[in-house]
Design an enzyme around this catalytic site. Structure first.
Site, PDB file in Angstrom:
ATOM      1  N   GLY A 205      15.593  -1.379   2.458  1.00 62.27           N
ATOM      2  CA  GLY A 205      14.780  -0.259   2.934  1.00 62.27           C
ATOM      3  C   GLY A 205      13.366  -0.319   2.404  1.00 62.27           C
ATOM      4  O   GLY A 205      12.972  -1.262   1.703  1.00 62.27           O
ATOM      5  N   GLY A 207       9.844   0.457   0.462  1.00 59.33           N
ATOM      6  CA  GLY A 207       9.470   0.660  -0.931  1.00 59.33           C
ATOM      7  C   GLY A 207       9.312   2.131  -1.268  1.00 59.33           C
ATOM      8  O   GLY A 207       9.776   2.603  -2.305  1.00 59.33           O
ATOM      9  N   GLY A 211      12.899   2.011  -2.719  1.00 56.72           N
ATOM     10  CA  GLY A 211      12.264   1.452  -3.922  1.00 56.72           C
ATOM     11  C   GLY A 211      11.908   2.555  -4.899  1.00 56.72           C
ATOM     12  O   GLY A 211      12.224   2.496  -6.093  1.00 56.72           O
ATOM     13  N   GLU A 249       5.337  -8.534 -12.268  1.00 55.37           N
ATOM     14  CA  GLU A 249       4.662  -9.790 -11.900  1.00 55.37           C
ATOM     15  C   GLU A 249       3.871  -9.473 -10.642  1.00 55.37           C
ATOM     16  O   GLU A 249       4.443  -9.249  -9.579  1.00 55.37           O
ATOM     17  CB  GLU A 249       5.712 -10.884 -11.684  1.00 55.37           C
ATOM     18  CG  GLU A 249       5.160 -12.260 -11.919  1.00 55.37           C
ATOM     19  CD  GLU A 249       4.573 -12.853 -10.656  1.00 55.37           C
ATOM     20  OE1 GLU A 249       3.329 -12.781 -10.508  1.00 55.37           O
ATOM     21  OE2 GLU A 249       5.321 -13.351  -9.829  1.00 55.37           O
ATOM     22  N   CYS A 283       1.818 -16.322  -5.271  1.00 52.81           N
ATOM     23  CA  CYS A 283       0.914 -15.712  -6.247  1.00 52.81           C
ATOM     24  C   CYS A 283       0.257 -16.759  -7.142  1.00 52.81           C
ATOM     25  O   CYS A 283      -0.750 -16.493  -7.782  1.00 52.81           O
ATOM     26  CB  CYS A 283       1.664 -14.690  -7.090  1.00 52.81           C
ATOM     27  SG  CYS A 283       3.185 -15.344  -7.780  1.00 52.81           S
TER      28      CYS A 283
HETATM   29  O1  TXE Z   1       3.841  -5.772  -1.429  1.00 55.16           O
HETATM   30  P1  TXE Z   1       4.584  -4.591  -2.105  1.00 55.16           P
HETATM   31  P2  TXE Z   1       3.180  -5.828   0.024  1.00 55.16           P
HETATM   32  C1  TXE Z   1       0.383  -8.978  -2.951  1.00 55.16           C
HETATM   33  C2  TXE Z   1      -0.401  -9.578  -1.821  1.00 55.16           C
HETATM   34  C3  TXE Z   1      -0.067  -8.692  -0.688  1.00 55.16           C
HETATM   35  C4  TXE Z   1      -0.023  -7.360  -1.391  1.00 55.16           C
HETATM   36  C5  TXE Z   1       0.770  -6.293  -0.698  1.00 55.16           C
HETATM   37  O2  TXE Z   1      -1.777  -9.475  -2.083  1.00 55.16           O
HETATM   38  O3  TXE Z   1      -1.026  -8.717   0.324  1.00 55.16           O
HETATM   39  O4  TXE Z   1       0.588  -7.635  -2.614  1.00 55.16           O
HETATM   40  O5  TXE Z   1       1.992  -6.809  -0.248  1.00 55.16           O
HETATM   41  C6  TXE Z   1       8.575  -2.641  -2.872  1.00 55.16           C
HETATM   42  N1  TXE Z   1       8.417   1.810  -5.362  1.00 55.16           N
HETATM   43  N2  TXE Z   1       1.677  -9.612  -3.170  1.00 55.16           N
HETATM   44  O6  TXE Z   1       2.612  -4.522   0.435  1.00 55.16           O
HETATM   45  O7  TXE Z   1       4.468  -3.366  -1.271  1.00 55.16           O
HETATM   46  C7  TXE Z   1       8.584  -3.252  -1.490  1.00 55.16           C
HETATM   47  O8  TXE Z   1       9.507  -2.589  -0.661  1.00 55.16           O
HETATM   48  C8  TXE Z   1       9.267   0.784  -5.499  1.00 55.16           C
HETATM   49  C9  TXE Z   1       1.778 -10.458  -4.305  1.00 55.16           C
HETATM   50  O9  TXE Z   1       4.149  -6.387   0.928  1.00 55.16           O
HETATM   51  O10 TXE Z   1       4.151  -4.561  -3.503  1.00 55.16           O
HETATM   52  C10 TXE Z   1       8.945  -4.687  -1.818  1.00 55.16           C
HETATM   53  O11 TXE Z   1      10.344  -4.795  -2.050  1.00 55.16           O
HETATM   54  N3  TXE Z   1       9.178  -0.327  -4.760  1.00 55.16           N
HETATM   55  C11 TXE Z   1       3.167 -10.759  -4.643  1.00 55.16           C
HETATM   56  C12 TXE Z   1       8.189  -4.931  -3.128  1.00 55.16           C
HETATM   57  O12 TXE Z   1       7.939  -3.626  -3.652  1.00 55.16           O
HETATM   58  C13 TXE Z   1       8.181  -0.421  -3.884  1.00 55.16           C
HETATM   59  C14 TXE Z   1       4.108 -10.962  -3.548  1.00 55.16           C
HETATM   60  C15 TXE Z   1       6.868  -5.667  -2.960  1.00 55.16           C
HETATM   61  O13 TXE Z   1       6.101  -5.052  -1.957  1.00 55.16           O
HETATM   62  C16 TXE Z   1       7.244   0.632  -3.715  1.00 55.16           C
HETATM   63  C17 TXE Z   1       3.908 -10.020  -2.467  1.00 55.16           C
HETATM   64  C18 TXE Z   1       7.396   1.784  -4.508  1.00 55.16           C
HETATM   65  N4  TXE Z   1       6.572   2.812  -4.430  1.00 55.16           N
HETATM   66  C19 TXE Z   1       2.705  -9.414  -2.309  1.00 55.16           C
HETATM   67  N5  TXE Z   1       6.365   0.250  -2.761  1.00 55.16           N
HETATM   68  C20 TXE Z   1       3.385 -11.720  -5.771  1.00 55.16           C
HETATM   69  N6  TXE Z   1       2.976 -11.333  -6.964  1.00 55.16           N
HETATM   70  O14 TXE Z   1       3.974 -12.766  -5.599  1.00 55.16           O
HETATM   71  C21 TXE Z   1       6.725  -0.979  -2.349  1.00 55.16           C
HETATM   72  N7  TXE Z   1       7.826  -1.394  -3.010  1.00 55.16           N
END
Ligand code: TXE
Length: 481
Positions: A205, A207, A211, A249, A283
């Site tokens: 589901g 975030g 999440g 991370e 990353c």
């Molecule tokens: O990641 P999110 P997004 C970076 C990259 C990308 C940006 C956004 O720049 O463009 O982040 O990507 C969950 N409480 N990276 O929006 O949202 C979400 O459901 C709990 C770097 O796709 O951070 C997913 O399972 N969980 C990175 C996970 O967090 C929450 C890899 C990551 O999603 C949440 C990916 C909340 N409030 C993106 N909101 C790396 N470091 O490798 C979201 N999630």
């Protein structure tokens, strides 16, 4: 249509409120399935299952826990093709990459921690003059949350789950809603391997719903998260007042520093990879390339030549090297950065165009893109693009390039290309990041600490570091006088 389910207490279940999300195939933009849009009720249900399983799992002999993890590893290996196809369908990455990198690494994560836990030690300290012995106990935390992103879906999910389980915890995991398929398949494998019910629960589901419910849950003791820096801030804000253990991370904007004295051919091949592997959605990608001025023009010509040979195409083609970007929203985000090229003195050297792939018209394809920038302070060098876009820029001196490399809010990794030992030691010491590669990129040894500084995160994964993270430490002091 493929309908994914939550994996709770060893069973595959519909979301309690029967809400669903569409699952997209980025190679053609079509909807190919649905996944649960879970809510707090699903998380609470999973928590109850995990809590119930904890007593028995945490007291299961280490040899038995280890054997189950090793079994999961070999079952992932046995299902390589199935996992790789699912990963590619969800993420848009070439199947060949999923087969070579993602799925074998997921198996390695379970194998590695299956072995590591049998060697995990605690310390004891004797002080003869005071006649005391201190010894340390490391106990599992209880129920922990593992939240993972879409770029390396199974690879990063298992990088968290495997050590958490090895250390005796029960887990509630939430994979990215953009790439849930391989996590769903993992549930089946865990049942086959004999992982007891409730020890691992996988909730699908958004975030903001599922999440957020995990991080807000008072009894979930620790959160291991990989994802965007902005999400990391929300998690830190929410979890801190409950004093949860946190491992974050987050993003990166890693420098790739190339000196004229490097092994040029080796550097060139590796730089193409560190720029564009997984469509630049890692990353650890070296997205800011700094080249010593004396070889800048030669590098520019050779780099463009190599990059222009990369084949962009559908993930299912064996020859494809660059597949589709993960989603429409992310594609548009990356394109919006490309639209800004030229506004701040930057110059497009190669790529920057949408690619229309025959029979995959709705797919999110982009040519690998090289931009020359004038200053490290421009947006293209300061913000994480997380796509197949790199910048290049010449430098004149060691001090200048070190300052530029560190002048960014992120600090995950850095690469240095030089054959000068003193210089490599100097840079390794002074670069502000958690991982430095000298004359290589992305060579990983799972025993090593992994993580970043500054806005790239908090804490370290990998090796014994992560087993310590997933344990609570208690020191006991005995006086034997
Ligand atoms: O990641 P999110 P997004 C970076 C990259 C990308 C940006 C956004 O720049 O463009 O982040 O990507 C969950 N409480 N990276 O929006 O949202 C979400 O459901 C709990 C770097 O796709 O951070 C997913 O399972 N969980 C990175 C996970 O967090 C929450 C890899 C990551 O999603 C949440 C990916 C909340 N409030 C993106 N909101 C790396 N470091 O490798 C979201 N999630």
């Amino acid at each position: 249509m493929i309908q994914l389910k939550n994996f709770i207490n060893g069973e595959f279940l519909n979301p309690i409120q029967n809400q669903w999300l569409d699952n997209y195939n980025p190679s053609n933009g079509s909807i190919y399935g649905q996944l649960p849009n879970s809510c707090l009720k699903d998380v609470n249900f999973a928590y109850e299952a995990a809590k119930k399983a904890f007593e028995s799992w945490s007291n299961t002999p280490i040899e038995k826990r280890s054997a189950i993890l090793l079994k999961i590893a070999s079952l992932i290996d046995d299902n390589l093709d199935r996992f790789a196809e699912a990963e590619s369908k969800d993420n848009g990455k070439p199947i060949s990459v999923a087969k070579r990198l993602d799925v074998p690494r997921a198996a390695s994560n379970f194998r590695f921690f299956g072995h590591a836990i049998t060697q995990f030690q605690s310390e004891s300290h004797e002080t003869k003059s005071e006649k005391t012995i201190n010894y340390t106990l490391r106990h599992p935390l209880g129920v922990v949350g593992c939240i993972s992103p879409w770029n390396l879906p199974l690879y990063l999910l298992t990088w968290k789950i495997a050590p958490a389980l090895a250390a005796g915890n029960c887990v509630i995991a939430k994979p990215s809603e953009i790439t849930p398929y391989t996590a769903f398949l993992l549930g089946e494998i865990c049942n086959k391997a004999g992982l007891p019910k409730g020890v691992l629960n996988i909730i699908h589901g958004k975030g903001a719903n599922a999440g957020q419910a995990i991080i807000e849950h008072v009894h979930i003791k620790a959160i291991s998260f990989t994802g965007g820096t902005e999400t990391g801030k929300i998690i830190a804000r929410t979890a801190a007042p409950m004093f949860k253990k946190l491992s974050l991370e987050l993003g990166g904007k890693n420098p790739n520093i190339i000196f004229a004295d490097c092994d040029y051919e080796k550097m060139l091949i590796s730089t193409v990879k560190s720029s564009f592997s997984n469509q630049g959605q890692i990353c650890l990608c070296g997205s800011r390339i700094f080249v010593e001025a004396s070889i800048f023009d030669q590098f520019k010509t050779d780099f463009i030549k190599c990059v222009s040979k990369l084949i962009v195409g559908p993930p299912s083609n064996k020859s494809t090297q660059i597949g589709a970007l993960v989603s429409k929203a992310h594609y548009e985000k990356v394109l919006s950065f490309i639209d800004r090229v030229g506004s701040d003195g930057s110059k497009l050297l190669y790529g920057g165009k949408r690619v229309h792939v025959k029979d995959h018209e709705g797919g999110y394809y982009l040519t690998p893109t090289i931009v020359q920038v004038e200053s490290n302070s421009c947006q293209l060098n300061q913000e994480e693009i997380f796509g197949p876009v790199v910048t290049i820029m010449p430098f004149e001196s060691e001090s200048q390039v070190l300052e530029m490399a560190n002048d960014v809010k992120y600090g995950l990794s850095a690469t240095v290309w030089t054959n000068n030992l003193k210089r490599s030691l100097f840079f390794s010491e002074h670069l502000e990041c958690g991982i430095v590669w000298v004359n290589t990129w992305m060579q990983r040894d799972l025993r090593t600490p992994f993580g970043g500084v500054k806005s790239s995160g908090l804490g370290r994964e990998g090796g014994f570091e992560v087993l310590r993270f997933f344990s609570e430490t208690k020191n006991i002091c005995i006086n034997y006088k």
